[in-house]
Design an enzyme around this catalytic site. Structure first.
Site, mmCIF file in Angstrom:
data_model
loop_
_atom_site.group_PDB
_atom_site.id
_atom_site.type_symbol
_atom_site.label_atom_id
_atom_site.label_comp_id
_atom_site.label_asym_id
_atom_site.label_seq_id
_atom_site.Cartn_x
_atom_site.Cartn_y
_atom_site.Cartn_z
ATOM 1 N N GLY A 134 5.529 -13.080 3.588
ATOM 2 C CA GLY A 134 6.603 -14.056 3.450
ATOM 3 C C GLY A 134 6.409 -14.951 2.241
ATOM 4 N N LYS A 205 2.419 -3.436 5.896
ATOM 5 C CA LYS A 205 1.959 -4.455 4.953
ATOM 6 C C LYS A 205 0.552 -4.177 4.437
ATOM 7 C CE LYS A 205 4.917 -7.909 7.155
ATOM 8 N NZ LYS A 205 4.971 -9.042 8.105
#
Length: 426
Positions: A134, A205
């Site tokens: 993020g 990720k």
């Protein structure tokens, strides 16, 4: 003053945040960088839905291909998620000579080798800061701030939903289903939370981070993935007795020329900084050979934090500073999970009889597994009791073989539980 024209495909949570930042921070960005970002078009299939931002007249359109085919647009920002049509949008944008920015970790982890190959061939950039962590600028840190380091290890809490659930279970003693229900009620978990709770999102990720760290092709299919659905309040309580917390960790490290690439629940010492990261927050520990241990903390999702990362990529591309070529050509192999070495936590459901511990420890000894600590709870005349063991470092292959034998012992009443442990040996 340089103008840089932006087209956004996808006007959901992240798209809205990105547009809001471009419009509200235009003067700040111009002052700091000499770049004027122009939001020329935003495409979304639903242009009627009310949103918390009003775009200038004519900016919001229903057709993504209008953005890709617009010769004035310098960068296409893909924020629709998923594999298709996102991949088609990105590849066609690159073929049209446009840079790309994306937050799409699933697409990059699974199809990124092809995308980066096309970008390299065309001399174009693919910005993907928002795909991991993020608002944490971990991609920039690794590509620039730690460029002089050989990466030794990365440990990440990189999924806010699972971290929220485990935090609730740890702090309130509730079970997994109750914690998941709370996460869904607060909007931290989807109605179908599979990607999060099964570890798939974290696997996407860590696949990206491993490729950046070690220069290997994106290797999602080789990433070991295990979620948190089997973690119980009982295991969290026993972990606390040993001085540990349970987190869903994404781990990659290099040992003897082989890469470990894995996601699973992990016990870590409760005094480690990363163990103190709670709620929906993310944290990524990176160890470099020169810099040593570093830790990066922040919001791992959300409209504005992720939008901030997207805009940072757009600005870097506009400035020409996001131009370090990505070379994923290293030939390191990814180590199968059976070959890793770790410390282990075991919880056995054993009949309360003399000699049970000696039988289990005997099997451990046959498989080169050394016991570090034992917790044996209360007596039960009729039933079984938990027997909890923490081991020194052992090979996973030996652990699996030992468990197969132990679970067949007459004194073991249920399938045994094990959790991998990271930290210093005691």
């Amino acid at each position: 003053m340089k103008q840089f024209k932006v087209g956004i495909i996808g006007f959901g949570t992240v798209g809205t945040g990105t547009a809001k930042i471009i419009l509200s921070q235009r003067e700040l960005i111009k002052k700091r960088t000499g770049i004027e970002l122009i939001l020329k078009k935003v495409a979304d299939k639903d242009i009627k839905r009310p949103r918390e931002i009003s775009l200038p007249e004519g900016v919001l359109i229903p057709d993504a291909w209008e953005i890709i085919n617009d010769p004035e647009i310098d960068v296409v920002v893909e924020l629709v998620g998923g594999i298709h049509p996102a991949k088609d949008f990105i590849i066609e944008a690159l073929k049209k000579g446009k840079h790309v920015v994306t937050a799409n970790k699933a697409l990059l982890a699974e199809e990124g080798n092809e995308i980066f190959s096309i970008a390299k061939e065309k001399g174009l950039q693919v910005g993907f800061e928002a795909s991991v962590g993020g608002g944490i600028p971990i991609i920039k840190v690794m590509r620039e701030g730690l460029v002089a380091n050989k990466m030794l290890a990365i440990y990440g809490i990189i999924n806010g939903t699972t971290n929220f659930i485990l935090t609730k279970m740890t702090n309130e003693g509730i079970d997994f289903q109750d914690a998941l229900r709370q996460a869904q009620e607060l909007g931290y978990a989807e109605a179908d939370p599979t990607l999060d709770i099964e570890g798939i999102d974290s696997s996407h990720k860590i696949t990206i981070l491993a490729s950046l760290a070690y220069g290997i092709p994106l290797s999602f299919k080789k990433t070991y993935c295990e979620g948190i659905t089997k973690i119980t309040a009982q295991d969290i309580a026993f972990a606390r007795e040993f001085g540990y917390k349970i987190k869903l960790l994404a781990i990659t490290k290099i040992l003897d020329g082989e890469i470990e690439l894995r996601v699973h629940p992990t016990m870590i010492p409760e005094d480690y900084l990363i163990a103190k990261v709670d709620g929906v927050f993310n944290a990524i520990y990176v160890e470099g050979d020169s810099v040593g241990a570093t830790l990066y903390y922040g919001r791992g999702a959300g409209s504005m934090p992720t939008g901030s990362a997207v805009v940072a990529d757009i600005v870097d591309i506009a400035k020409g500073t996001n131009s370090l070529p990505l070379d994923f050509s290293e030939k390191y192999s990814v180590k199968p999970i059976e070959e890793i070495e770790s410390m282990y936590y075991f919880r056995f459901t054993a009949l309360d009889r003399p000699g049970v511990l000696s039988k289990i420890s005997g099997v451990f000894g046959q498989h080169n597994i050394s016991i570090a600590s034992v917790i044996q709870k209360g007596r039960s005349k009729a039933g079984a009791v938990p027997l909890v063991i923490l081991t020194h470092k052992a090979k996973e292959k030996d652990v699996l073989e030992a468990l197969e034998k132990i679970d067949k012992l007459p004194v073991v009443a249920a399938k045994s539980v094990f959790i991998r442990v990271e930290g210093q040996e005691t």
